[in-house]
Design a protein around this motif. Structure first.
Motif, PDB file in Angstrom:
ATOM      1  N   GLY B  11       0.804  -1.211   0.000  1.00  0.00           N
ATOM      2  CA  GLY B  11       0.000   0.000   0.000  1.00  0.00           C
ATOM      3  C   GLY B  11       0.845   1.271   0.000  1.00  0.00           C
ATOM      4  O   GLY B  11       0.308   2.362  -0.120  1.00  0.00           O
ATOM      5  N   TYR B  12       2.153   1.142   0.178  1.00  0.00           N
ATOM      6  CA  TYR B  12       2.975   2.336   0.340  1.00  0.00           C
ATOM      7  C   TYR B  12       4.181   2.471  -0.572  1.00  0.00           C
ATOM      8  O   TYR B  12       4.962   3.413  -0.431  1.00  0.00           O
ATOM      9  N   ASN B  13       4.299   1.582  -1.541  1.00  0.00           N
ATOM     10  CA  ASN B  13       5.384   1.735  -2.505  1.00  0.00           C
ATOM     11  C   ASN B  13       5.261   3.052  -3.267  1.00  0.00           C
ATOM     12  O   ASN B  13       6.249   3.771  -3.425  1.00  0.00           O
ATOM     13  N   ASP B  14       4.075   3.354  -3.708  1.00  0.00           N
ATOM     14  CA  ASP B  14       3.870   4.604  -4.436  1.00  0.00           C
ATOM     15  C   ASP B  14       4.254   5.805  -3.564  1.00  0.00           C
ATOM     16  O   ASP B  14       4.924   6.730  -4.014  1.00  0.00           O
ATOM     17  N   ASN B  55       4.764   3.192 -14.007  1.00  0.00           N
ATOM     18  CA  ASN B  55       3.727   3.188 -15.045  1.00  0.00           C
ATOM     19  C   ASN B  55       2.363   3.574 -14.499  1.00  0.00           C
ATOM     20  O   ASN B  55       1.662   4.397 -15.061  1.00  0.00           O
ATOM     21  N   ARG B  56       2.016   2.951 -13.387  1.00  0.00           N
ATOM     22  CA  ARG B  56       0.727   3.217 -12.763  1.00  0.00           C
ATOM     23  C   ARG B  56       0.609   4.703 -12.394  1.00  0.00           C
ATOM     24  O   ARG B  56      -0.383   5.355 -12.698  1.00  0.00           O
ATOM     25  N   MET B  57       1.643   5.214 -11.768  1.00  0.00           N
ATOM     26  CA  MET B  57       1.588   6.599 -11.296  1.00  0.00           C
ATOM     27  C   MET B  57       1.627   7.608 -12.436  1.00  0.00           C
ATOM     28  O   MET B  57       1.029   8.676 -12.328  1.00  0.00           O
ATOM     29  N   GLU B  58       2.311   7.259 -13.519  1.00  0.00           N
ATOM     30  CA  GLU B  58       2.291   8.177 -14.655  1.00  0.00           C
ATOM     31  C   GLU B  58       0.886   8.198 -15.257  1.00  0.00           C
ATOM     32  O   GLU B  58       0.357   9.257 -15.596  1.00  0.00           O
ATOM     33  N   LYS B  59       0.283   7.020 -15.344  1.00  0.00           N
ATOM     34  CA  LYS B  59      -1.090   6.931 -15.864  1.00  0.00           C
ATOM     35  C   LYS B  59      -2.056   7.740 -14.982  1.00  0.00           C
ATOM     36  O   LYS B  59      -2.971   8.381 -15.465  1.00  0.00           O
ATOM     37  N   ASN B  60      -1.809   7.719 -13.690  1.00  0.00           N
ATOM     38  CA  ASN B  60      -2.667   8.447 -12.749  1.00  0.00           C
ATOM     39  C   ASN B  60      -2.348   9.947 -12.664  1.00  0.00           C
ATOM     40  O   ASN B  60      -3.010  10.671 -11.934  1.00  0.00           O
ATOM     41  N   GLY B  61      -1.289  10.339 -13.344  1.00  0.00           N
ATOM     42  CA  GLY B  61      -0.920  11.754 -13.335  1.00  0.00           C
ATOM     43  C   GLY B  61      -0.145  12.214 -12.118  1.00  0.00           C
ATOM     44  O   GLY B  61      -0.036  13.413 -11.869  1.00  0.00           O
ATOM     45  N   TYR B  62       0.416  11.277 -11.366  1.00  0.00           N
ATOM     46  CA  TYR B  62       1.184  11.648 -10.167  1.00  0.00           C
ATOM     47  C   TYR B  62       2.635  11.980 -10.492  1.00  0.00           C
ATOM     48  O   TYR B  62       3.315  12.644  -9.714  1.00  0.00           O
ATOM     49  N   ILE B  63       3.095  11.472 -11.610  1.00  0.00           N
ATOM     50  CA  ILE B  63       4.468  11.746 -12.050  1.00  0.00           C
ATOM     51  C   ILE B  63       4.471  11.914 -13.577  1.00  0.00           C
ATOM     52  O   ILE B  63       3.528  11.483 -14.246  1.00  0.00           O
ATOM     53  N   ILE B  81       7.760  14.545  -9.977  1.00  0.00           N
ATOM     54  CA  ILE B  81       6.446  14.517  -9.322  1.00  0.00           C
ATOM     55  C   ILE B  81       5.594  15.701  -9.793  1.00  0.00           C
ATOM     56  O   ILE B  81       6.125  16.765 -10.091  1.00  0.00           O
ATOM     57  N   THR B  82       4.287  15.494  -9.886  1.00  0.00           N
ATOM     58  CA  THR B  82       3.366  16.570 -10.291  1.00  0.00           C
ATOM     59  C   THR B  82       2.645  17.119  -9.059  1.00  0.00           C
ATOM     60  O   THR B  82       2.810  16.603  -7.958  1.00  0.00           O
ATOM     61  N   GLU B  83       1.818  18.134  -9.288  1.00  0.00           N
ATOM     62  CA  GLU B  83       1.002  18.688  -8.210  1.00  0.00           C
ATOM     63  C   GLU B  83       0.062  17.624  -7.646  1.00  0.00           C
ATOM     64  O   GLU B  83      -0.080  17.464  -6.429  1.00  0.00           O
ATOM     65  N   ALA B  84      -0.570  16.903  -8.572  1.00  0.00           N
ATOM     66  CA  ALA B  84      -1.480  15.824  -8.170  1.00  0.00           C
ATOM     67  C   ALA B  84      -0.724  14.771  -7.357  1.00  0.00           C
ATOM     68  O   ALA B  84      -1.255  14.211  -6.397  1.00  0.00           O
TER      69      ALA B  84
END
Lengths: 109, 109
Positions: B11-14, B55-63, B81-84
């Motif tokens: 739950g905390y890798n991201d 990959n997951r986080m880029e898809k989600n717009g976090y990076i 890292i992005t604002e989101a």
DNA sequence: TGTCGTACTACATCTGTCGTAGTAATATAT
DNA sequence: ATATATTACTACGACAGATGTAGTACGACA
């Protein structure tokens, strides 16, 4: 509103249940109420999660089941913790302390 | 030897990765070294876990990713890292504190 | 008679981790 | 000159545990 992380809980549902069973043998519905009240409504375990945890842990030898008919005439499946279950619980507590320590290095307060 | 719980880490890798990216943009290999050293060898993230998190986080717009060629001539994919992403990170920190609190009610020291 | 609380079971889906494997380029050792 | 280690990834399939949805059944209570 922040909610608890089901991914973290994922690794500790068995531990939570074992903690409660180490106080007294119990059954599904009661365990679920106790989790809810001890967590002050912050965690309400899903029925499917709970019963599949019971199955898994019985298979692993951490708990044993037995049937009993309650005063109200209802039949219930009770679970009791085993020696292996107690050992597993203690190991999970150690693991928790280590894991918590590591994660907190990456958390800003 | 106790090891950290990969189910909790799950739950905390991201969150861990976002924490490091919030200090400076970075790339896979470097992030993995940093996780290892910051955790004092207690946690070594698997390559597959790491790259699928990217990959997951880029898809989600976090990076967001961008390519760069290092001094040694090696091509790397950097992430910023992005604002989101920052917002998500802060929420995960709150979630962590709540979750930790709940779990510790079921842990014996 | 209908709804609520109790006490479950079955099954299919989803998510993230992990194992295995492979590619390719540079650096260092023999 | 050749082999091994390090760096920097990608692809793919398996797996475990949580979740959603649904259904059964019985008693209490209104």
């Amino acid at each position: 509103m922040v909610e608890i992380s089901s991914d973290v809980i994922r690794g500790y549902n068995d531990t939570i249940i074992l903690y409660l069973l180490s106080e007294a043998p119990s059954y599904g519905y009661e365990i679920s109420k106790k989790i809810r009240s001890l967590s002050e409504d912050k965690y309400m375990i899903k029925e499917t999660t709970l019963y599949s945890a019971f199955n898994r842990m019985e298979k692993n030898g951490y708990i044993v089941s037995y049937s009993e008919t309650a005063e109200n005439g209802k039949k219930r499946t009770y679970y009791r913790i085993t020696e292996a279950g107690s050992k597993y619980y203690r190991e999970k507590c150690e693991e928790w302390n280590l894991t918590k320590d590591v994660i907190e290095r990456f958390i800003r307060r």
